[in-house]
Design a protein around this motif. Structure first.
Motif, PDB file in Angstrom:
ATOM      1  N   GLU A 224       0.851  -1.181   0.000  1.00 40.03           N
ATOM      2  CA  GLU A 224       0.000   0.000   0.000  1.00 40.03           C
ATOM      3  C   GLU A 224       0.887   1.232   0.000  1.00 40.03           C
ATOM      4  O   GLU A 224       2.039   1.183   0.384  1.00 40.03           O
ATOM      5  CB  GLU A 224      -0.910   0.021   1.221  1.00 40.03           C
ATOM      6  CG  GLU A 224      -0.143   0.247   2.507  1.00 40.03           C
ATOM      7  CD  GLU A 224      -1.024   0.658   3.686  1.00 40.03           C
ATOM      8  OE1 GLU A 224      -2.216   0.907   3.483  1.00 40.03           O
ATOM      9  OE2 GLU A 224      -0.495   0.742   4.795  1.00 40.03           O
TER      10      GLU A 224
ATOM     11  N   SER B  83      -0.133   6.703   3.219  1.00 43.33           N
ATOM     12  CA  SER B  83      -1.366   6.645   3.988  1.00 43.33           C
ATOM     13  C   SER B  83      -1.108   6.060   5.373  1.00 43.33           C
ATOM     14  O   SER B  83      -2.026   5.844   6.139  1.00 43.33           O
ATOM     15  CB  SER B  83      -2.421   5.823   3.238  1.00 43.33           C
ATOM     16  OG  SER B  83      -1.983   4.497   3.101  1.00 43.33           O
ATOM     17  N   ASP B  84       0.146   5.830   5.688  1.00 45.86           N
ATOM     18  CA  ASP B  84       0.475   5.226   6.971  1.00 45.86           C
ATOM     19  C   ASP B  84       1.023   6.278   7.937  1.00 45.86           C
ATOM     20  O   ASP B  84       2.107   6.804   7.738  1.00 45.86           O
ATOM     21  CB  ASP B  84       1.518   4.133   6.741  1.00 45.86           C
ATOM     22  CG  ASP B  84       1.849   3.406   8.030  1.00 45.86           C
ATOM     23  OD1 ASP B  84       1.316   3.786   9.092  1.00 45.86           O
ATOM     24  OD2 ASP B  84       2.641   2.457   7.970  1.00 45.86           O
TER      25      ASP B  84
ATOM     26  N   SER C  37      -5.262  -1.816   6.725  1.00 41.30           N
ATOM     27  CA  SER C  37      -6.217  -0.715   6.586  1.00 41.30           C
ATOM     28  C   SER C  37      -7.386  -0.847   7.564  1.00 41.30           C
ATOM     29  O   SER C  37      -7.707  -1.933   8.044  1.00 41.30           O
ATOM     30  CB  SER C  37      -6.775  -0.683   5.164  1.00 41.30           C
ATOM     31  OG  SER C  37      -7.619  -1.793   4.952  1.00 41.30           O
ATOM     32  N   THR C  38      -8.005   0.286   7.834  1.00 43.06           N
ATOM     33  CA  THR C  38      -9.181   0.333   8.691  1.00 43.06           C
ATOM     34  C   THR C  38     -10.278  -0.579   8.142  1.00 43.06           C
ATOM     35  O   THR C  38     -10.896  -1.354   8.881  1.00 43.06           O
ATOM     36  CB  THR C  38      -9.706   1.783   8.770  1.00 43.06           C
ATOM     37  OG1 THR C  38      -8.633   2.637   9.168  1.00 43.06           O
ATOM     38  CG2 THR C  38     -10.833   1.904   9.777  1.00 43.06           C
TER      39      THR C  38
ATOM     40  N   ARG D  59      -5.016   0.901  13.042  1.00 42.10           N
ATOM     41  CA  ARG D  59      -6.069   1.144  12.069  1.00 42.10           C
ATOM     42  C   ARG D  59      -7.013  -0.047  11.963  1.00 42.10           C
ATOM     43  O   ARG D  59      -8.234   0.115  11.914  1.00 42.10           O
ATOM     44  CB  ARG D  59      -5.454   1.506  10.710  1.00 42.10           C
ATOM     45  CG  ARG D  59      -4.889   2.931  10.715  1.00 42.10           C
ATOM     46  CD  ARG D  59      -4.303   3.307   9.373  1.00 42.10           C
ATOM     47  NE  ARG D  59      -3.137   2.506   9.055  1.00 42.10           N
ATOM     48  CZ  ARG D  59      -2.735   2.197   7.827  1.00 42.10           C
ATOM     49  NH1 ARG D  59      -3.433   2.594   6.786  1.00 42.10           N
ATOM     50  NH2 ARG D  59      -1.652   1.482   7.643  1.00 42.10           N
TER      51      ARG D  59
END
Lengths: 358, 358
Positions: B71, B75-76, B226-227, B253
């Motif tokens: 990923e 976004s981390d 991811s969430t 998350r």
DNA sequence: CTGAAAGCGCTTACAG
DNA sequence: CTGAAAGCGCTTACAG
């Protein structure tokens, strides 16, 4: 490490020829090309970037500049998303990204950063600049280094990209007013701290005044972008003005702090108090309740800035860009509650979980 | 831009002398120094870094490498904090930070990245590497470029820093077991995806087995950090194993996603279900309820890695470093609820806010 | 289409 | 303490 000369010897051609083959200059026979490429492969030759930079005057390095102003940029989730947008296009073009985080004071950025900008190490520069007091691109301008700024601190002739903060402010205020709120509190940051936020405020003001509200008399408290400051502002505002039914916060983190604080003070969100944020950071959607906010498309603005820079590098004259902003309706806003009386004592202590159904 | 030669002419000395004065070589008169510095000031001379790099073989550029694996790293939230730690020491030492995000596939990192590593542009490299399938430091090793890795994918002779993931796993399991839970679900990631997470799992296993639990028979679902994947895993686990009273998630998350999903399924957290995270990202403390998790001190690990790199650059032989991890007790864990019956129909739909007190 | 040669702007032994 | 000169590894007019 093998050099160009090693390759030329091995291929039996001049260094000039090797250089030209490698840089895809036209005009050489397929045979020459083959010989050169074979020598390159056999030797595992990789060009020395410093030498290339010195000779050609191009380094293939783009500086991305996020000035440190009031707080470490590395605690701001928005930063990472803009960075990601920039990175995607820089990488795709085969350039490298130098991340620079100058300390910025009223007397300007730190010396090390200034040297970097003037050092000839950079082919271009992308800077976030929203602080009116000092600029990070002055030296770049003086040197004629291709530069694009993300933000408002620009001059005639600068290239820039910005998010439509004014419209964001308008959309928030339109939403809050449309819900029926008139007792509105504002959680902002001090003036002259950030020009983007000032444009959001102007957007709020425009709509408020169009509705006959005296914007300047609205209760207002200044935070510093952090969650903690949002909580402090909310505490201040809600005690001084218990009649408030909606809190407009200029970023998500302050909004989340405000909601937590409001809950501590016995207000349910959104039933007894509406709260809005700004930015739509990743945490906004997983917050409870999910935050009504503005998505300013941070990655897109990074991409737009990087593309604009490459346009300049290629000799084009790009247009300034204002990126549209998107209202995100979630669950922290509702019409004012006519039955809510702030003076009514609430004996609920902090209980973030629901009671079991009766 | 003025060059060294311009300065030397103006100061009436040789370029060699100017160079030496500027690099603080000892042995020149105060008078010489004064003349040189004055010429530098008058001309606004700034050294050309590319030329300096070519001549001296040192570029003052450190690459920070965050491979893209499954990923976007952008976004981390953890990434940004590690980066911040690294940046603080690189800047303080007067170096520049090149942020590189190679695409990493089983066949290795992309070509552009490999060229960069071998290009002579870099004085050193700091890489996150926890993926067993491919390494981003192979070329650096071959070239002898000073390198430190943050993570586990290392070989004999590599320098590394890592967080004590095993202990983190132990602490989580000790806490959950201590609360009295025995019906425990695990939300992890697929094997061979991340070696740090595998060490956390080994920590969990060690404590579970010490308590006589058959770790391998514990219900388990794999997400992707991811969430959303956390929510999906929770849905899966709680329907297949309604007897579960605690969910151990290997990052925050996924834990936040799991909690939201559990609530949708009528479980109160922590009353009916305990949930733990890992990382203590910024959102963890502002989540409702605030997340019980492990703080792995991401900025410190970045700093430790950067310091280690400078030690190597200065000729020292630093010690490998394991950084302690800190358990953060917040509000998502509680003893199992003996009165909770998962089969009991719940007609509460998603309502994240409390009901008003009766 | 190919090559000889100068030059990019520094640093670094080596002499003096 | 200071300077002349070579050299770092490329690229780029300029000739041919």
């Amino acid at each position: 490490m093998p050099t160009l000369q090693d390759v030329s010897r091995r291929a039996g051609v001049s260094t000039a020829t090797v250089s030209k083959v490698l840089s895809n200059t036209p005009y050489f026979t397929e045979e020459t090309r083959r010989k050169v490429m074979e020598a390159v492969r056999e030797l595992g030759y990789v060009p020395n970037l410093a030498a290339r930079a010195l000779a050609a005057g191009k380094t293939h390095i783009i500086a991305v500049v996020f000035p440190y102003v009031y707080e470490p940029i590395f605690s701001d989730p928005l930063t990472l998303r803009i960075l990601g947008g920039i990175e995607s296009v820089i990488t795709q073009r085969g350039y490298n990204m130098l991340l620079s985080t100058p300390r910025l004071s009223p007397s300007g950025p730190d010396e090390h950063y200034r040297q970097l900008v003037l050092s000839g190490y950079l082919d271009g520069l992308i800077a976030i600049d929203n602080v009116p007091e000092a600029s990070v691109i002055e030296d770049a301008r003086a040197k004629g280094l291709p530069t694009v700024v993300i933000g408002y601190d620009v001059r005639e002739g600068d290239y820039w990209v910005r998010s439509d903060d004014f419209s964001g402010g308008e959309q928030i205020m339109t939403h809050i007013l449309g819900l029926g709120h008139r007792q509105i509190g504002l959680i902002t940051v001090p003036e002259n701290m950030n020009m983007a936020l000032e444009h959001r405020i102007e957007g709020l003001r425009a709509v408020a005044e169009a509705h006959g509200l005296d914007f300047d008399s609205l209760p207002r408290a200044n935070g510093d972008f952090s969650t903690e400051s949002g909580a402090a502002c909310a505490a201040d505002l809600l005690t001084r003005h218990p009649e408030i039914t909606a809190l407009i916060c200029l970023n998500d983190r302050m909004a989340m702090g405000a909601i937590q604080q409001a809950r501590l003070m016995g207000r349910r969100v959104p039933q007894d108090l509406s709260v809005t944020g700004y930015d739509d950071i990743p945490a906004a959607s997983s917050f409870a309740p999910p935050l009504t906010t503005i998505d300013q498309r941070a990655p897109e603005s990074g991409q737009a800035a990087a593309r604009m820079l490459f346009d300049i590098l290629e000799g084009a004259t790009p247009e300034q860009t204002v990126l549209p902003v998107h209202f995100v309706l979630r669950e922290t806003t509702a019409p004012p509650n006519p039955d809510f009386h702030p003076s009514m004592p609430t004996n609920r202590t902090e209980s973030r979980e629901e009671e079991p159904p009766a």
